[in-house]
Design a protein around this motif. Structure first.
Motif, PDB file in Angstrom:
ATOM      1  N   SER A 122       0.822  -1.211   0.000  1.00 12.41           N
ATOM      2  CA  SER A 122       0.000   0.000   0.000  1.00 12.41           C
ATOM      3  C   SER A 122       0.857   1.263   0.000  1.00 12.41           C
ATOM      4  N   GLN A 123       0.219   2.382  -0.301  1.00 14.06           N
ATOM      5  CA  GLN A 123       0.915   3.672  -0.314  1.00 14.06           C
ATOM      6  C   GLN A 123       1.469   3.997   1.066  1.00 14.06           C
ATOM      7  N   ARG A 124       0.704   3.775   2.092  1.00 14.60           N
ATOM      8  CA  ARG A 124       1.139   4.110   3.451  1.00 14.60           C
ATOM      9  C   ARG A 124       2.355   3.292   3.865  1.00 14.60           C
ATOM     10  N   LEU A 125       2.338   1.995   3.605  1.00 14.04           N
ATOM     11  CA  LEU A 125       3.462   1.145   3.967  1.00 14.04           C
ATOM     12  C   LEU A 125       4.674   1.454   3.092  1.00 14.04           C
ATOM     13  N   GLU A 127       5.557   4.354   1.985  1.00 13.39           N
ATOM     14  CA  GLU A 127       6.205   5.554   2.513  1.00 13.39           C
ATOM     15  C   GLU A 127       7.155   5.209   3.645  1.00 13.39           C
ATOM     16  N   ARG A 128       6.807   4.240   4.468  1.00 13.43           N
ATOM     17  CA  ARG A 128       7.678   3.823   5.577  1.00 13.43           C
ATOM     18  C   ARG A 128       8.929   3.117   5.042  1.00 13.43           C
ATOM     19  N   GLY A 152      -2.393  -3.347   4.019  1.00 14.16           N
ATOM     20  CA  GLY A 152      -1.026  -2.950   3.694  1.00 14.16           C
ATOM     21  C   GLY A 152      -0.404  -3.788   2.600  1.00 14.16           C
ATOM     22  N   TRP A 234       4.161   0.857  -3.817  1.00 15.90           N
ATOM     23  CA  TRP A 234       3.093   1.643  -4.471  1.00 15.90           C
ATOM     24  C   TRP A 234       3.689   2.785  -5.298  1.00 15.90           C
TER      25      TRP A 234
END
Length: 290
Positions: A122-125, A127-128, A152, A234
């Motif tokens: 996912s985009q959120r994961l 970024e990390r 995720g 992502w």
């Protein structure tokens, strides 16, 4: 068997470094890493050279000018400089799982190419990952169970190893699931079909065309699920203006016995400007030699 890992990149060095960190932890002296750069900007190249992890094998950066989406050319350039018996193509936003190198080594088989598998992140994961806050290949089972439940990631196949040959080899051409972001092929077979066809313009299906021509050569598809998974970070989708045209070309070639790319490895040295513009640089921290 010496394996050359050819990693395609374009202006996304933060993701590329995550890919290279995973490869550096797995590759030994009998491997080779070539970053096939489709024309990244100078600051992206400098970031790569400054932060590249230490490799125990030769590692090189092969750059050519940005003239649009020319992934097939970049991959062919990387392959033309490879010295391995076996080529594994990767995208610079596809982080190999911790057993990736061992899985491709185990699955390599004469008369076959390996169609690797991927897990969408996912985009959120993502970024990390690119911020360096998390290392996906080292995450435990419980992390991935949580990521799957929270959206995720889209699958858990990398947690279920399948070492057997059963259900892997497909004698017929299958369009579904062909991805050059994770593909292993014997160098001799890749040369025999003249590599990727650079006449495919824009995004889409140059990988299916390669696989089709390998099929015409008599090379079978071997699926790499439950072993070769990469974590596909992502990103916004590339423009797909040419997709229908490229797909139509593959469908037309399915009715033929075409083996050779119209413009591929054999034409690299005859392409205008190639010799004078391609730059090959040893990556920091490796025992590369030109």
């Amino acid at each position: 068997m010496k394996i050359s890992f050819i990693v395609l990149t374009y202006n996304r060095t933060d993701a590329l470094l995550a890919v290279l960190r995973s490869l550096a932890a797995q590759c030994g002296e009998d491997h080779e890493v070539l970053v096939a750069d489709d024309g990244s900007r100078p600051e992206q190249v400098q970031m790569l050279l400054a932060q590249c992890p230490v490799f125990r094998c030769p590692a090189r950066h092969i750059w050519h000018p940005d003239v649009g989406f020319t992934a097939a050319r970049a991959r062919n350039l990387g392959a033309s400089r490879a010295t391995g018996d076996y080529l594994v193509f990767l995208d610079g936003d596809c982080v190999p799982n911790k057993a990736f190198v061992a899985a491709h080594t185990r699955l390599a088989e004469k008369g076959c190419f390996v169609n690797g598998s991927r897990v969408l992140i996912s985009q959120r994961l993502t970024e990390r990952v690119v911020n360096g806050a998390i290392d996906l290949p080292s995450r435990p089972v419980w992390f991935w169970l949580g990521a799957r439940l929270s959206g995720g990631s889209n699958k858990l196949l990398h947690l279920l190893p399948w070492g057997r040959r059963l259900f892997r080899v497909k004698p017929d051409f299958h369009w579904h699931g062909i991805r050059s972001c994770n593909l292993g092929v014997w160098r001799a077979d890749f040369v025999d079909v003249n590599g990727f066809d650079e006449t495919f313009e824009g995004w889409g299906h140059e990988d299916a065309d390669l696989v089709l021509r390998l099929h015409h050569l008599g090379i079978h598809r071997k699926n790499g699920f439950m072993g070769t998974e990469v974590f596909h970070l992502w990103h916004r989708e590339n423009p797909r203006d040419q997709e229908s045209i490229n797909k139509k070309r593959v469908l037309e070639r399915m009715k033929t016995d075409v083996v050779l790319a119209d413009k591929g490895l054999r034409e690299l040295d005859s392409s205008p400007g190639v010799k004078s513009t391609v730059k090959i640089t040893p990556l920091n921290g490796s025992n590369s030699s030109l």
